[in-house]
Design an enzyme around this catalytic site. Structure first.
Site, short mmCIF file in Angstrom:
data_model
loop_
_atom_site.label_atom_id
_atom_site.label_comp_id
_atom_site.label_asym_id
_atom_site.label_seq_id
_atom_site.Cartn_x
_atom_site.Cartn_y
_atom_site.Cartn_z
N GLU A 173 -5.20 8.74 -14.23
CA GLU A 173 -4.66 10.11 -14.07
C GLU A 173 -4.72 10.93 -15.35
OE1 GLU A 173 -0.84 9.55 -12.19
OE2 GLU A 173 -1.72 8.45 -10.53
N ASN A 214 -9.42 6.12 -13.05
CA ASN A 214 -8.78 6.22 -11.73
C ASN A 214 -7.99 7.52 -11.65
OD1 ASN A 214 -8.02 4.78 -9.24
ND2 ASN A 214 -5.96 4.61 -10.12
N HIS A 250 -4.40 9.31 -1.96
CA HIS A 250 -3.07 9.62 -1.42
C HIS A 250 -3.19 10.91 -0.61
CE1 HIS A 250 -1.07 6.49 -3.66
NE2 HIS A 250 -1.62 6.91 -4.78
N GLU A 279 -5.96 3.54 -3.78
CA GLU A 279 -4.52 3.65 -3.48
C GLU A 279 -4.31 4.38 -2.15
OE1 GLU A 279 -2.21 5.25 -6.74
OE2 GLU A 279 -3.41 4.20 -8.25
N ASP A 281 -3.13 5.93 1.12
CA ASP A 281 -2.05 6.06 2.09
C ASP A 281 -2.05 7.49 2.62
OD1 ASP A 281 -0.76 7.40 -0.04
OD2 ASP A 281 0.71 5.81 -0.36
O1 G3I Z 1 12.23 -0.16 -13.30
C1 G3I Z 1 13.31 0.11 -12.42
C2 G3I Z 1 13.97 -1.14 -12.04
O2 G3I Z 1 14.48 -1.76 -13.19
C3 G3I Z 1 15.07 -0.82 -11.01
O3 G3I Z 1 15.57 -2.00 -10.52
C4 G3I Z 1 14.52 0.01 -9.84
C5 G3I Z 1 15.61 0.45 -8.90
O4 G3I Z 1 15.23 1.59 -8.18
O5 G3I Z 1 13.86 1.13 -10.33
C6 G3I Z 1 12.79 0.68 -11.12
O6 G3I Z 1 11.75 1.53 -11.43
C7 G3I Z 1 11.04 2.10 -10.34
C8 G3I Z 1 9.66 1.43 -10.21
O7 G3I Z 1 8.86 2.15 -9.29
C9 G3I Z 1 9.75 -0.01 -9.77
O8 G3I Z 1 10.31 -0.11 -8.51
C10 G3I Z 1 10.90 3.55 -10.69
O9 G3I Z 1 12.16 4.16 -10.63
C11 G3I Z 1 9.95 4.23 -9.74
O10 G3I Z 1 9.71 5.54 -10.21
C12 G3I Z 1 8.64 3.47 -9.68
O11 G3I Z 1 7.79 4.17 -8.81
C13 G3I Z 1 6.42 3.81 -8.87
C14 G3I Z 1 5.61 5.00 -9.30
O12 G3I Z 1 4.23 4.65 -9.31
C15 G3I Z 1 5.99 5.53 -10.67
O13 G3I Z 1 5.27 6.68 -10.96
C16 G3I Z 1 5.98 3.38 -7.49
O14 G3I Z 1 6.67 2.19 -7.11
C17 G3I Z 1 4.48 3.15 -7.46
O15 G3I Z 1 4.06 2.98 -6.14
C18 G3I Z 1 3.76 4.36 -8.03
O16 G3I Z 1 2.39 4.07 -8.07
C19 G3I Z 1 1.54 5.13 -8.50
C20 G3I Z 1 0.34 4.49 -9.16
O17 G3I Z 1 0.75 3.58 -10.16
C21 G3I Z 1 -0.60 5.54 -9.74
N1 G3I Z 1 -0.96 6.52 -8.73
C22 G3I Z 1 0.14 7.11 -7.98
C23 G3I Z 1 1.03 6.04 -7.38
C24 G3I Z 1 2.12 6.64 -6.53
O18 G3I Z 1 2.98 7.40 -7.31
#
Ligand code: G3I
Length: 365
Positions: A173, A214, A250, A279, A281
């Site tokens: 990104e 990516n 996405h 990715e 969806d």
């Molecule tokens: O790290 C904390 C963890 O300690 C806590 O227990 C948990 C409770 O909610 O939160 C945790 O962090 C979260 C993390 O996912 C792990 O679950 C973050 O708040 C949350 O923002 C994070 O979201 C991820 C997101 O990237 C962040 O930008 C999504 O799961 C993940 O699917 C998403 O993936 C991205 C790709 O890497 C890049 N392209 C877009 C895609 C979708 O946004």
């Protein structure tokens, strides 16, 4: 590269017959060998099994918490797919939360899971502006220090997984939708050369992994995908070791599906680069209904067909496979149900659309 000439020829009627049995078999993932013995090949009627016949890996992002706690999730992740991507556990904030202390446990666990199930691993991601540790974003580093930190991170992470990663999303990104480079900590402090550096360091650390750039919103021909194309042309001129372009995929049913995706992917294919849908969806405004699910199926279908029509498209990865665990509702208010299976692991029309595409691709000359 997909070798479509080796694929068996299957008539449309036979294809339809096979597809009709998927609804029955979709919720019963085959048992895999786990960590004992040789991995079994995926069952012929799974996405992964059909994909292999079309010379294409079908992957999923994996949520490690779900993998540990949810047996049906684990069975489906093991049985339906032929590659996996860690949804979060290879990101910088996870692997080096405290400066100088690495925690590879969760990522190693996924790599072991993949090996036990005969799956390849897409590494995600070495360099991103998001999910960085606080010590890094809040630290006051000079350009020289930051460059050394980045070099160390890429060298250490790609080095730790050396030989175990099929494709790395080296840079994730880096662009804005208008085609300019994203205003990130990397661009601000290191200038645009950080991208070439990242690829060179990744290659040094793991010479065999395929190195990808990516991004999202680059499915069709637009300002962003064109800028990324121009960058890749420039990188190749400079002999920067870049092997592929990851198109995230996405989508939302509220916008037109990217029907020009094959035209866009061909531009990268013509450069000799690999491509992948990384990715996929397709989210819908909630609540979902059968009309929205049909529109969703079209979105998935357009993405997969883009890949199938592109000679060097190596894999089609979904960003999670069940609505039970999805990043979408937390990010897009009022939207969700973006995956191939619902919360109870029942297959949706999108699943059937993908199986039909794969059957046709497996059967062509
Ligand atoms: O790290 C904390 C963890 O300690 C806590 O227990 C948990 C409770 O909610 O939160 C945790 O962090 C979260 C993390 O996912 C792990 O679950 C973050 O708040 C949350 O923002 C994070 O979201 C991820 C997101 O990237 C962040 O930008 C999504 O799961 C993940 O699917 C998403 O993936 C991205 C790709 O890497 C890049 N392209 C877009 C895609 C979708 O946004």
């Amino acid at each position: 590269m997909r070798k479509t000439t080796q694929a068996a020829v299957i008539g449309t009627a036979a294809a339809a017959l096979l597809v009709s049995s998927f609804t029955l078999s979709a919720s019963a993932a085959p048992e895999h060998s786990g960590s004992h013995g040789k991995p079994k090949p995926p069952a012929a009627d799974t996405l992964g099994g059909l994909g292999l016949r079309a010379d294409l890996r079908i992957g999923t992002a994996v949520d490690m918490a779900a993998l540990a706690a949810d047996a049906p999730y684990r069975a489906k992740a093991a049985g339906e797919f032929t590659s996996v991507t860690p949804e979060n556990v290879m990101k910088w904030e996870v692997v080096e939360k405290e400066r100088g202390t690495y925690d590879w446990a969760a990522a190693d666990e996924l790599v072991d899971f993949a090996r036990a199930n005969g799956q390849l691993v897409r590494g995600h991601t070495l360099l991103w502006h998001n999910q960085l540790p606080a010590w890094l974003t809040e630290g006051d580093f000079s350009a020289g220090e930051l460059r050394a930190i980045l070099r160390k991170h890429i060298t250490d992470e790609a080095g730790h997984f050396k030989g175990r990663i099929w494709q790395w999303d080296v840079v994730n990104e880096a662009f804005n939708d208008d085609g300019t480079l994203r205003d990130s900590i990397w661009l601000r402090k290191l200038g645009p050369g950080y991208i070439a550096d990242a690829f060179r360091w990744a290659r040094q650390a793991d010479p065999k992994a395929k190195l990808f750039i990516n991004d999202y919103n680059i499915e069709g021909v637009n300002a962003k995908s064109t800028a990324l194309h121009d960058l890749v042309v420039e990188l190749r001129k400079q002999h920067v070791p870049i092997d592929g372009v990851g198109i995230q995929g996405h989508l939302s049913v509220q916008y037109n599906a990217p029907h020009d995706i094959a035209d866009n992917m061909k531009r990268f294919d013509d450069l000799g680069l690999e491509t992948a849908i990384t990715e996929a969806d397709v989210r819908v405004p909630m609540p979902s209904d059968s009309t929205k699910q049909e529109a969703q199926a079209e979105g998935y279908d357009v993405l997969l067909r883009g890949c199938l029509l592109t000679r060097r498209c190596t894999d089609f990865t979904v960003w999670g496979f069940t609505d039970k665990y999805s990043w979408v509702p937390g990010t897009f208010e009022g939207e969700g149900a973006a995956n191939l299976f619902d919360e109870n692991y029942a297959a949706k029309p999108a699943y059937k659309a993908l199986t039909q595409d794969l059957l046709l691709a497996a059967g062509r000359d």
